[in-house]
Write an enzyme that holds these catalytic residues in place. Structure first.
Site, PDB file in Angstrom:
ATOM      1  N   GLU A  92      41.302  44.364  43.425  1.00 50.98           N
ATOM      2  CA  GLU A  92      40.044  43.335  43.120  1.00 50.98           C
ATOM      3  C   GLU A  92      40.071  41.818  43.236  1.00 50.98           C
ATOM      4  O   GLU A  92      40.931  41.198  42.645  1.00 50.98           O
ATOM      5  CB  GLU A  92      39.564  43.798  41.567  1.00 50.98           C
ATOM      6  CG  GLU A  92      38.356  43.148  41.159  1.00 50.98           C
ATOM      7  CD  GLU A  92      37.616  43.521  40.089  1.00 50.98           C
ATOM      8  OE1 GLU A  92      36.863  42.898  39.509  1.00 50.98           O
ATOM      9  OE2 GLU A  92      37.949  44.613  39.543  1.00 50.98           O
ATOM     10  N   LYS A 276      37.582  46.308  29.755  1.00 49.08           N
ATOM     11  CA  LYS A 276      37.961  46.525  31.141  1.00 49.08           C
ATOM     12  C   LYS A 276      38.442  45.330  31.756  1.00 49.08           C
ATOM     13  O   LYS A 276      39.413  45.430  32.444  1.00 49.08           O
ATOM     14  CB  LYS A 276      36.675  47.203  31.881  1.00 49.08           C
ATOM     15  CG  LYS A 276      37.022  47.639  33.339  1.00 49.08           C
ATOM     16  CD  LYS A 276      36.772  46.631  34.420  1.00 49.08           C
ATOM     17  CE  LYS A 276      37.168  47.140  35.970  1.00 49.08           C
ATOM     18  NZ  LYS A 276      37.006  45.891  36.890  1.00 49.08           N
ATOM     19  N   ASP A 292      53.454  53.059  33.759  1.00 45.04           N
ATOM     20  CA  ASP A 292      52.234  54.105  33.505  1.00 45.04           C
ATOM     21  C   ASP A 292      51.240  53.639  33.134  1.00 45.04           C
ATOM     22  O   ASP A 292      50.898  53.262  32.006  1.00 45.04           O
ATOM     23  CB  ASP A 292      52.802  55.347  32.759  1.00 45.04           C
ATOM     24  CG  ASP A 292      51.832  56.404  32.556  1.00 45.04           C
ATOM     25  OD1 ASP A 292      50.847  56.319  33.253  1.00 45.04           O
ATOM     26  OD2 ASP A 292      52.212  57.476  32.152  1.00 45.04           O
ATOM     27  N   HIS A 390      33.254  35.364  41.585  1.00 40.99           N
ATOM     28  CA  HIS A 390      33.791  36.425  42.113  1.00 40.99           C
ATOM     29  C   HIS A 390      33.463  36.856  43.469  1.00 40.99           C
ATOM     30  O   HIS A 390      33.992  37.146  44.409  1.00 40.99           O
ATOM     31  CB  HIS A 390      33.173  37.624  41.110  1.00 40.99           C
ATOM     32  CG  HIS A 390      33.668  38.902  41.763  1.00 40.99           C
ATOM     33  ND1 HIS A 390      35.047  39.513  41.619  1.00 40.99           N
ATOM     34  CD2 HIS A 390      32.810  40.130  42.388  1.00 40.99           C
ATOM     35  CE1 HIS A 390      35.102  40.553  41.955  1.00 40.99           C
ATOM     36  NE2 HIS A 390      33.658  40.997  42.710  1.00 40.99           N
TER      37      HIS A 390
END
Length: 434
Positions: A92, A276, A292, A390
């Site tokens: 991203e 998130k 992990d 962004h």
């Protein structure tokens, strides 16, 4: 270089000017030089053939190849007084840039302070067909020493390192869809391992004894990814003035960050996106080091809901001293030994780049990056909105999708970003007009 050697290496600075203006190979040279990396480690970070099909074939089943992600380095971080370069594997745009930018602001004001608890993981042993759950609980607690001793017989190496099963808990659920249930938790200090294999083996080892003592039948014997005894914390404090921009005062930005956090603290719909964004910073470090990331995600979101309502993992406040304070606390079950952390050459090189010497230290760096990422996202939301920065960074992807190559990518990306029209159609039009 071992992780112990890496810990003794002093990184001159994580503030590397003009890194974004260099080519990938030039950046790698700068980073490797700053961190005193070996040639082998630098090549592993480059990624060209670092994970061979032969090694990959030994890691998972039905291997047909390897899948690559961009590997970037977040700069400017100071964690507990030490400069750190942070490897981040992520697809991203804006993630690495955002973390680096907020770390640059924080570094002049002490950077990030971190701490962590002991690396204690839980193994769960489910017991069914229990006639008297209260008596079973009492009998299991009375057999605590026998259960702990038996669990520790399975891993003498861990005991030698100072770890091992420390205690047990017994939880009773009198009403479940499967009837009355008793669940025994083994509390295991796993040292520098993530710990899944260790605690699972211990759970299977003690299951027959638990069945005998409880008078029931044991079923599941498995770790819990809600590692609520294995917590990492980070804190940052920044004066309002350090947040000043040409468009907004630092006080306005700090208040906006606080108000955005307040929204996430009460609304689970907002908290899901808020968290998130935190994981946008943490997951890339977890992936880069071969840990992990699914376990970290599971633990993070379960911890965010531990009160019965899903809420924000961070906390922000403004003070009368005109500072903004941010903090985070969450489970961080990471390891330096075992699994892909030791198997994958790039993961080993990523750990060397950071100079970590313990799993706890790695977890603390991860939450510091998550806090920085959260600060960047809330700052953008509180001012110009999330899309402006962004999309400017996403413009390079759009240029590539439009067919741009080489120097065309940067030039077209800059033009469509300046126009505020970051679309494939516009990029194709600019490309065709050249």
């Amino acid at each position: 270089m071992s992780t112990k050697d890496a810990d003794n290496r002093s990184l001159p600075t994580s503030r590397i000017e003009g890194l974004r203006n260099l080519s990938p190979s030039q950046r790698l040279h700068k980073i490797a030089d700053a961190a005193s990396l070996s040639r082998q480690s630098a090549e592993a970070l480059r990624g060209d053939g670092a994970l061979s099909p032969e090694i990959a074939d030994g890691m998972i089943e039905n291997v047909i190849g390897v899948f690559e992600l961009p590997l970037g380095v977040a700069t400017n971080f100071i964690v507990n007084g030490r400069d750190r370069l942070i490897p981040m594997a992520v697809e991203e745009p804006s993630v690495v840039a955002a973390a680096s930018y907020m770390a640059r602001i924080a570094r002049d004001h002490g950077g990030f302070e971190t701490s962590s608890t002991d690396p204690v993981m839980r193994a769960q042993i489910q017991v069914l067909q229990v006639e008297d759950t209260a008596a079973a609980r009492a009998n299991l607690l009375a057999a605590r020493d026998r259960i702990v001793a038996l669990a520790n017989e399975r891993d003498t190496v861990l005991i030698g390192l100072g770890g091992g099963c420390r205690d047990i808990e017994v939880h009773v659920f009198d009403e479940t869809p499967a009837g009355p249930m008793v669940v025994v938790h083994l509390l295991v200090d796993v040292r520098d391992a993530m710990g899944a294999n260790t605690v699972n083996t211990m759970a299977e080892t003690v299951a027959p004894l638990i069945g005998e003592v409880s008078g029931g039948e044991t079923r599941l014997r498995i770790l819990s990814n809600l590692a609520d005894l294995r917590l990492s914390r980070a804190r940052v404090e920044i004066p309002f003035a350090a947040l000043d921009t040409q468009e907004y005062s630092g006080e306005r930005i700090a208040q906006g960050i606080f108000e955005a956090w307040a929204f996430a603290s009460v609304d689970p719909y907002r908290a899901a996106t808020h968290n998130k964004g935190i994981m946008n910073g943490i997951d890339p470090v977890i992936i880069a080091t071969g840990n992990d990331w699914r376990a970290i995600e599971a633990g993070a979101h379960a911890y965010a809901a531990r009160s019965g309502s899903y809420t924000a993992l961070t906390r922000w406040q403004v003070t009368e001293q005109r500072t903004l304070i941010g903090s985070i606390e969450m489970p961080m079950a990471v390891g330096l030994v075992g699994g892909a952390t030791k198997t994958h050459p790039s993961a080993r090189a990523a750990l060397e780049l950071m100079g970590v010497s313990s799993a706890g230290e790695l977890g603390e760096i991860c939450v510091a990056v998550g806090l920085a990422q959260n600060m960047a996202a809330l700052r953008a939301l509180a001012t110009e909105g999330i899309q402006r920065g962004h999309m400017a960074l996403h413009a390079r992807n759009i240029a590539i999708m439009a067919g741009a190559t080489g120097d065309e990518i940067g030039r077209i990306a800059r033009q469509i970003a300046a126009e505020g029209n970051v679309t494939v159609d516009r990029a194709k039009a600019v490309l065709a007009s050249d």
